[in-house]
Design an enzyme around this catalytic site. Structure first.
Site, short mmCIF file in Angstrom:
data_model
loop_
_atom_site.label_atom_id
_atom_site.label_comp_id
_atom_site.label_asym_id
_atom_site.label_seq_id
_atom_site.Cartn_x
_atom_site.Cartn_y
_atom_site.Cartn_z
N THR A 163 0.87 -1.18 0.00
CA THR A 163 0.00 0.00 0.00
C THR A 163 0.90 1.23 0.00
O THR A 163 2.02 1.17 0.49
CB THR A 163 -0.83 -0.05 1.30
OG1 THR A 163 -1.76 -1.10 1.16
CG2 THR A 163 -1.53 1.26 1.59
N ARG A 191 -14.98 -5.74 0.40
CA ARG A 191 -14.24 -5.44 1.63
C ARG A 191 -13.69 -4.00 1.59
O ARG A 191 -13.16 -3.56 0.59
CB ARG A 191 -13.09 -6.45 1.76
CG ARG A 191 -12.22 -6.27 3.00
CD ARG A 191 -10.87 -5.70 2.63
NE ARG A 191 -9.95 -5.71 3.76
CZ ARG A 191 -8.78 -5.06 3.74
NH1 ARG A 191 -8.41 -4.41 2.67
NH2 ARG A 191 -8.00 -5.09 4.78
N VAL A 192 -13.87 -3.29 2.68
CA VAL A 192 -13.39 -1.91 2.76
C VAL A 192 -12.15 -1.87 3.66
O VAL A 192 -12.18 -2.42 4.77
CB VAL A 192 -14.48 -0.97 3.33
CG1 VAL A 192 -13.96 0.45 3.48
CG2 VAL A 192 -15.72 -1.00 2.44
N ASP A 194 -8.86 -0.06 5.80
CA ASP A 194 -8.57 1.09 6.67
C ASP A 194 -8.15 2.32 5.85
O ASP A 194 -8.44 3.45 6.22
CB ASP A 194 -7.44 0.73 7.64
CG ASP A 194 -6.15 0.41 6.91
OD1 ASP A 194 -6.18 -0.41 5.97
OD2 ASP A 194 -5.10 0.99 7.25
N THR A 213 -0.22 1.69 7.13
CA THR A 213 -0.20 0.54 6.23
C THR A 213 -0.06 -0.72 7.07
O THR A 213 0.56 -0.71 8.12
CB THR A 213 0.96 0.63 5.22
OG1 THR A 213 1.10 -0.64 4.57
CG2 THR A 213 2.28 0.99 5.88
N GLY A 216 -5.36 -4.12 7.61
CA GLY A 216 -6.40 -3.09 7.61
C GLY A 216 -7.47 -3.27 8.65
O GLY A 216 -7.93 -2.28 9.26
#
Ligand code: ASP
Length: 287
Positions: A163, A191-192, A194, A213, A216
Site C-alpha cells: 500500500t 471489503r473496505v 482502513d 499501512t 487493515g
C-alpha cells in the site's frame, strides 16, 4: 516544509528497484511541494506510486478472491477537507478520484458503482485494473493455497508489494495525508480497507497528517490514525509513531506522520516498512 511517504509494511523483501521509484517520487513530490502546496504534492507522489505497477495501489493492485481489482484511497487536509473512495476499479489513479470526491461533492466517501459513475462523470477514462502479472501471481497463490491472511494476521503479507501513502506540510502550514491501496490478496469483494476510512488508515488535523499501512482490519478497529492525530497535539511525530506501534502491538502495521512543526515520524512492528522523507536538507530512505 516536508514530504514523507511509505510504500507498505510487511515481510522483508528485495527493495532495490523500488527504492529508485521511491526516491524519484519523493524528489518529484518535493518539487511540487515547493512550487505549489501540500495537496498537490501528496497527490503527485501517490500517483507516481499508483502508476508504476511496483506497489499494491493503482496499476499494481492485488486481486480479490474473485480475481477482480477493488481499490481504496483517501485524502485529508488540515483544513478538515476529506474525500475517499472504496472498491473502485477501472480507473488509473484512485487518489485522484478521492480528491475529486473531496472537491466536487458534498460527501466524504463514495464506493463501488456510484464511485465509478462519478469518476466517468468527471471525465476519468477507463483503465484496465486487472494486470496480467497480478493474475499470474493470483493463480500461484491459489495453487499453493496461500490466501490465508485472515486466519493469521501476523504473516498476512508475503507479497513484496505495498500500500502507498504520503504526508506533507507546505510553507503555509497546510498539512495533507493520503493513502492508496489495492487491499489484501484474496479479500472478499466489497471489503473496505482502513486506507479508505478517515481516522482509520488516513487522517489529518491541525497537528499533523498520518498514513498507515498493514493489516487493515486491525488498523480500522482501533482507528489508529485518529488516535495518532490526537496525540500530536502534545507530542512530536516520531514520539507518536513509536508510541502507536507499541500500544497497538497486536496489529501488524506501520505508519508515517508529519507534524505541524515539519517533523517526520515513522514506525512499524512488521519486518519492514519501506519509505522515506525529504525536506530542504535531506532525502532519507528507511526500510
Ligand atoms: N492496509 C491495507 C489494507 O488492509 C493493506 C496494506 O497496508 O498493505 O487493505
Amino acid at each position: 516544509v516536508l514530504l514523507i511517504a511509505h510504500v507498505g509494511a510487511g515481510r522483508k523483501y528485495e527493495t532495490s528497484s523500488r527504492i529508485d521509484v521511491l526516491k524519484d517520487a519523493l524528489k518529484e513530490g518535493f518539487k511540487v511541494l515547493q512550487k505549489k502546496d501540500a495537496l498537490a504534492s501528496v497527490i503527485t507522489t501517490v500517483k507516481i506510486f499508483e502508476e508504476c505497477g511496483l506497489f499494491n495501489a493503482g496499476t499494481g493492485s492485488v486481486l480479490t478472491i474473485s480475481g477482480t481489482v477493488e481499490m481504496d484511497a483517501c485524502i485529508m487536509t488540515s483544513e478538515g477537507k476529506c474525500g475517499a473512495v472504496s472498491c473502485v476499479t477501472g480507473i488509473k489513479y484512485p487518489i485522484e478520484l478521492a480528491r475529486l470526491v473531496m472537491e466536487k461533492t458534498d460527501h466524504v466517501i463514495l464506493c463501488s458503482a456510484g464511485a465509478m459513475e462519478f469518476a466517468r462523470s468527471c471525465g476519468l477514462k477507463y483503465f484496465p485494473s486487472v494486470q496480467p502479472e497480478r493474475v499470474k501471481k493470483f493463480h500461484e497463490l491459489l495453487s499453493k493455497n496461500d490466501l490465508k491472511y485472515y486466519k493469521k494476521v501476523k504473516d498476512f503479507l508475503d507479497d513484496p508489494y505495498g500500500t502507498v501513502g504520503a504526508c506533507a506540510i507546505d510553507r503555509n502550514g497546510l498539512i495533507v495525508a493520503g493513502t492508496s491501496t489495492g487491499g489484501i490478496w484474496g479479500k472478499l469483494p466489497g471489503r473496505v480497507s482502513d486506507s479508505a476510512i478517515p481516522g482509520a488508515g488516513t487522517y489529518c488535523n491541525s497537528y499533523g497528517g498520518i498514513s498507515c499501512t498493514g493489516h487493515g482490519e486491525g488498523v480500522l478497529k482501533h482507528c489508529i490514525a485518529y488516535f495518532a492525530g490526537e496525540l500530536l497535539e502534545k507530542m512530536d511525530a516520531q514520539k507518536v509513531a513509536t508510541h502507536c506501534v507499541e500500544k497497538f502491538c497486536d496489529v501488524s502495521f506501520g505508519l508515517i506522520i508529519v507534524d505541524k512543526n515539519g517533523n517526520p515520524g515513522y514506525a512499524y512492528n512488521t519486518e519492514m516498512m519501506l519509505g522515506g522523507y525529504i525536506n530542504e536538507k535531506d532525502l532519507l530512505v528507511f526500510e
